[in-house]
Design a protein around this motif. Structure first.
Motif, PDB file in Angstrom:
ATOM      1  N   ASN A   1       0.814  -1.219   0.000  1.00  0.00           N
ATOM      2  CA  ASN A   1       0.000   0.000   0.000  1.00  0.00           C
ATOM      3  C   ASN A   1       0.849   1.271   0.000  1.00  0.00           C
ATOM      4  O   ASN A   1       0.330   2.357   0.229  1.00  0.00           O
ATOM      5  N   ALA A   2       2.134   1.120  -0.254  1.00  0.00           N
ATOM      6  CA  ALA A   2       3.008   2.287  -0.291  1.00  0.00           C
ATOM      7  C   ALA A   2       2.792   3.068  -1.580  1.00  0.00           C
ATOM      8  O   ALA A   2       2.604   2.477  -2.648  1.00  0.00           O
ATOM      9  N   PRO A   3       2.807   4.413  -1.535  1.00  0.00           N
ATOM     10  CA  PRO A   3       2.730   5.227  -2.756  1.00  0.00           C
ATOM     11  C   PRO A   3       3.887   4.890  -3.691  1.00  0.00           C
ATOM     12  O   PRO A   3       4.993   4.587  -3.228  1.00  0.00           O
ATOM     13  N   ALA A   4       3.641   4.935  -4.993  1.00  0.00           N
ATOM     14  CA  ALA A   4       4.646   4.530  -5.982  1.00  0.00           C
ATOM     15  C   ALA A   4       5.976   5.273  -5.788  1.00  0.00           C
ATOM     16  O   ALA A   4       7.049   4.688  -5.923  1.00  0.00           O
ATOM     17  N   LYS A   5       5.914   6.578  -5.455  1.00  0.00           N
ATOM     18  CA  LYS A   5       7.139   7.358  -5.306  1.00  0.00           C
ATOM     19  C   LYS A   5       7.934   6.975  -4.063  1.00  0.00           C
ATOM     20  O   LYS A   5       9.136   7.221  -3.977  1.00  0.00           O
ATOM     21  N   LEU A   6       7.243   6.372  -3.109  1.00  0.00           N
ATOM     22  CA  LEU A   6       7.903   6.036  -1.844  1.00  0.00           C
ATOM     23  C   LEU A   6       8.143   4.546  -1.683  1.00  0.00           C
ATOM     24  O   LEU A   6       8.645   4.110  -0.636  1.00  0.00           O
ATOM     25  N   VAL A   7       7.807   3.765  -2.702  1.00  0.00           N
ATOM     26  CA  VAL A   7       7.815   2.321  -2.542  1.00  0.00           C
ATOM     27  C   VAL A   7       9.204   1.775  -2.200  1.00  0.00           C
ATOM     28  O   VAL A   7       9.338   0.850  -1.396  1.00  0.00           O
ATOM     29  N   THR A   8      10.261   2.357  -2.773  1.00  0.00           N
ATOM     30  CA  THR A   8      11.611   1.865  -2.465  1.00  0.00           C
ATOM     31  C   THR A   8      11.963   2.130  -1.008  1.00  0.00           C
ATOM     32  O   THR A   8      12.516   1.260  -0.325  1.00  0.00           O
ATOM     33  N   TYR A   9      11.632   3.342  -0.534  1.00  0.00           N
ATOM     34  CA  TYR A   9      11.876   3.656   0.873  1.00  0.00           C
ATOM     35  C   TYR A   9      11.151   2.661   1.777  1.00  0.00           C
ATOM     36  O   TYR A   9      11.713   2.162   2.755  1.00  0.00           O
ATOM     37  N   VAL A  10       9.898   2.393   1.438  1.00  0.00           N
ATOM     38  CA  VAL A  10       9.063   1.530   2.277  1.00  0.00           C
ATOM     39  C   VAL A  10       9.588   0.099   2.266  1.00  0.00           C
ATOM     40  O   VAL A  10       9.616  -0.575   3.307  1.00  0.00           O
TER      41      VAL A  10
END
Length: 512
Positions: free
Chosen positions: A120-129
């Motif tokens: 459910n992470a936003p696409a722009k933040l998916v790597t961070y998550v």
């Protein structure tokens, strides 16, 4: 992989081959400690015959090597065997922690949390998550290695990104970030227990608690997320280029990551509410100046809270696991709780066996005074050449990182290194908790590039599903930027942190 690519990486691949070959020649950690214990016995016989001794820097007393090849030594070996094992500090700490963490894992709470967070992470933040979840997911120990990398690959593929980059990010978070967390984990209990056991051989008042590295390790989670994302998006993905499913398993690329069920999400919500209530209750005892969990003079360091952090964490995991388990109906009676705890303990059998051998080795090392002899001699030698500052600590980190290529078990490696380096650095006026922190940086960083990591073959198998040309060289060439960058940035932060004088944990600074 083409012949040209193989030739370009020839030196690196040969180095990895040598690491794997040498590592495979090492005995099982249990037998390694048995051999080392035997070595201590023989070494004590030789050095005592030479009448070697040192002057203890604290009390000025002469400390001689005690010979174990005597009737007195034999009596100690036989009479202390059970006490060495049952009294070994890490044993009780880790087993108690695993009652709670193991229950949370067995009911499915940790797996659901990881899936929910990543999917459910936003696409722009998916790597961070992905990296952050991998780091925090080490709470589940081995389970995180199995869940995070393949899940991350599927998420990246669904976003039109290279799945191997996602898998690398997940593996980097779980492996290289293994020792960092925003929660207190079994790793904290295990390492601090070994550190305390060894530190008390030179000063019986020294104690390393599970929170002594907390400030630095919690900050490290943020560092790993930022640096890991940069490596993934600026180094790994550009190098991999556009994904070509020509070499992928059709069934693998057609798979989609399954979202948690409605019942699991409800369980996660109830676990979250329970966690919030529990934390509020504990906070009510520690935040007010007259809180019942504070120290006698209203202090937080020391306090009843810090002195009893293990049972407080144990109850936290038990209550949130029960809240989740009853909601998803994994727990249908009170009998299910001890049954699942028992299953979690079965996973710890290898650790218990290892601790038996490690505890004997450390006890012999202490009884013979070999630890004190080596520590004082080494400390005096380093002072004589004026090599006692931060450069020495950095050298220790680099040594630990190299040794980790050959000994994957963090507890086994620390049990080997601690009896030598904790006393040595103690006589150079460094806190054992500070030395432990330096070791944790070393141990984590190179986890993802050692062939001794039992999860490397598993990750490679996952990789081959997306690219059947992938081999060990592919995996290590992808993971090397993470390992080296994490290691050197971690060292830089470690140095700056201590130059500024920030505490690494509650009330803990480098010096004694």
């Amino acid at each position: 992989m083409s012949t040209e690519e193989t030739e370009k990486k020839g030196f690196f691949l040969k180095f990895l081959d040598n690491v794997e070959r040498l590592g495979n020649k090492l005995p099982h950690p249990f037998m390694l400690f048995i051999y080392l214990a035997a070595g201590v016995i023989l070494l004590s016989w030789v050095l005592s015959a030479l009448n070697l001794s040192v002057v203890h820097p604290q009390d000025g007393e002469t400390v001689a090597i005690e010979n174990m090849v005597t009737l007195e030594g034999l009596e100690f070996i036989l009479s202390s065997m059970l006490d060495n094992f049952t009294g070994f500090a890490p044993l009780g700490l880790v087993l108690v922690m695993m009652f709670g963490i193991g229950l949370a894992q067995k009911v499915g709470l940790i797996e659901t949390f990881m899936k929910r967070t990543i999917l459910n992470a936003p696409a722009k933040l998916v790597t961070y998550v992905i990296i952050g979840t991998g780091v925090i997911g080490n709470l589940a120990s081995d389970a995180a290695f199995v869940i995070i990398p393949p899940l991350a690959a599927m998420v990246f593929y669904s976003l039109g990104r290279h799945p191997l980059a996602g898998m690398a990010a997940g593996f980097a978070g779980v492996g290289a970030g293994f020792t960092a967390n925003v929660l207190i984990t079994g790793t904290d209990a295990l390492l601090s227990g070994i550190s305390t056991e060894v530190a008390q051989t030179v000063n019986e008042d020294l104690v390393v608690t599970v929170v002594d590295n907390y400030f630095f390790m919690a900050f490290s989670v943020l560092m790993l997320m930022i640096v890991g994302t940069w490596i993934t998006e600026r180094v790994v993905e550009p190098r991999l280029g556009k994904f070509n499913d020509k070499y992928a398993d059709p069934d693998t690329v057609s798979q989609t990551a399954e979202q948690p069920t409605a019942q699991e999400l409800k369980g996660l919500r109830n676990a979250g509410i329970t966690a919030a209530v529990y934390i509020a209750i504990v906070a009510a005892g520690i935040v007010p100046p007259n809180g019942i969990l504070r120290g006698e003079d209203g202090t937080v360091v020391p306090s009843i809270f810090l002195d009893n952090i293990i049972p407080i964490i144990l109850f936290f995991f038990i209550v949130v696991a029960i809240a989740y388990g009853t909601t998803v109906k994994v727990l249908q009676s009170t009998a299910d709780v001890p049954e699942l705890m028992g299953k979690a303990m079965k996973d710890m059998s290898g650790f218990i066996v290892l601790i038996f051998a490690a505890s004997q080795f450390i006890a012999y090392f202490e009884w013979t005074n070999l630890g004190t002899f080596i520590a004082v001699t080494s400390a005096n030698g380093l002072e004589a050449i004026n090599f006692t500052g931060m450069g020495l600590i950095v050298g220790f980190i680099l040594l630990g990182a190299v040794l980790n290529l050959f000994i994957f078990s963090g507890s086994a490696q620390w049990a080997l290194m601690a009896p030598i380096f904790i006393p040595m650095f103690y006589f150079l006026n460094y806190d054992p908790a500070f030395v432990q922190l330096a070791y944790r940086i070393a141990d984590s960083s190179t986890n993802i590039i050692t062939p001794m990591n039992p999860y490397v073959p598993m990750v490679l198998a996952f990789m081959k599903k997306y690219d059947n040309r992938a081999g060990f060289g592919t995996l290590f060439s992808i993971m090397l930027p993470y390992a080296m960058t994490f290691l050197f940035i971690w060292i830089a932060i470690f140095v700056v942190w201590n130059l500024i004088g920030l505490p690494i944990g509650p009330g803990i600074t480098p010096g004694l």
